[in-house]
Design a protein around this motif. Structure first.
Motif, short mmCIF file in Angstrom:
data_model
loop_
_atom_site.label_atom_id
_atom_site.label_comp_id
_atom_site.label_asym_id
_atom_site.label_seq_id
_atom_site.Cartn_x
_atom_site.Cartn_y
_atom_site.Cartn_z
N ARG A 246 -35.11 22.50 10.30
CA ARG A 246 -36.44 21.88 10.45
C ARG A 246 -37.01 22.13 11.84
O ARG A 246 -38.19 22.39 12.00
N ARG A 247 -36.17 22.05 12.85
CA ARG A 247 -36.62 22.32 14.22
C ARG A 247 -37.09 23.76 14.35
O ARG A 247 -38.11 24.03 14.98
N CYS B 14 -29.61 23.42 17.02
CA CYS B 14 -30.71 22.70 16.37
C CYS B 14 -30.59 22.93 14.87
O CYS B 14 -29.77 23.73 14.42
N SER C 68 -32.98 29.31 6.57
CA SER C 68 -32.00 28.43 5.93
C SER C 68 -30.66 29.13 5.71
O SER C 68 -29.61 28.48 5.69
N TRP D 234 -38.34 25.62 11.97
CA TRP D 234 -39.64 25.71 11.30
C TRP D 234 -40.73 25.12 12.19
O TRP D 234 -41.82 25.70 12.31
N ASN D 235 -40.47 23.99 12.81
CA ASN D 235 -41.46 23.37 13.69
C ASN D 235 -41.78 24.23 14.91
O ASN D 235 -42.91 24.21 15.41
#
Length: 88
Positions: free
Chosen positions: A47-48, A44, A31, A50-51
């Motif tokens: 969240r991307r 990106c 972050s 993390w995924n």
């Protein structure tokens, strides 16, 4: 030398900031990257990342940059021990 943690290395294909030739930046969290750069600059959003499991060690390789998790090495600390001059 001991591994005490990790950092995230962001390597851009071209310098992302005006009047700054740097292409490599280092962060303590995913972050934190987005405090300096927008998702458009990175390619990106957080969240991307993390995924994609960047935090688990899988690198992100995009058109604009590459993000990897790197080990952070530090020297052993001698907490609570006397310095050489005090021990003589």
């Amino acid at each position: 030398m001991a591994i005490t943690g990790s950092i995230y290395k962001v390597r851009f294909t071209e310098p992302p900031l005006k009047d700054d030739d740097r292409t490599e930046f280092f962060y303590s969290s995913l972050s934190a990257i987005f405090e300096d750069f927008t998702p458009e600059q990175v390619g990106c959003g957080v969240r991307r990342l993390w995924n994609l499991q960047i935090a688990q060690g899988k690198p992100y390789v995009g058109r604009l940059c590459q993000i990897t998790r790197e080990p952070l090495n530090s020297a052993a600390q001698m907490r609570g021990s006397k310095s050489r001059s005090e021990s003589k």
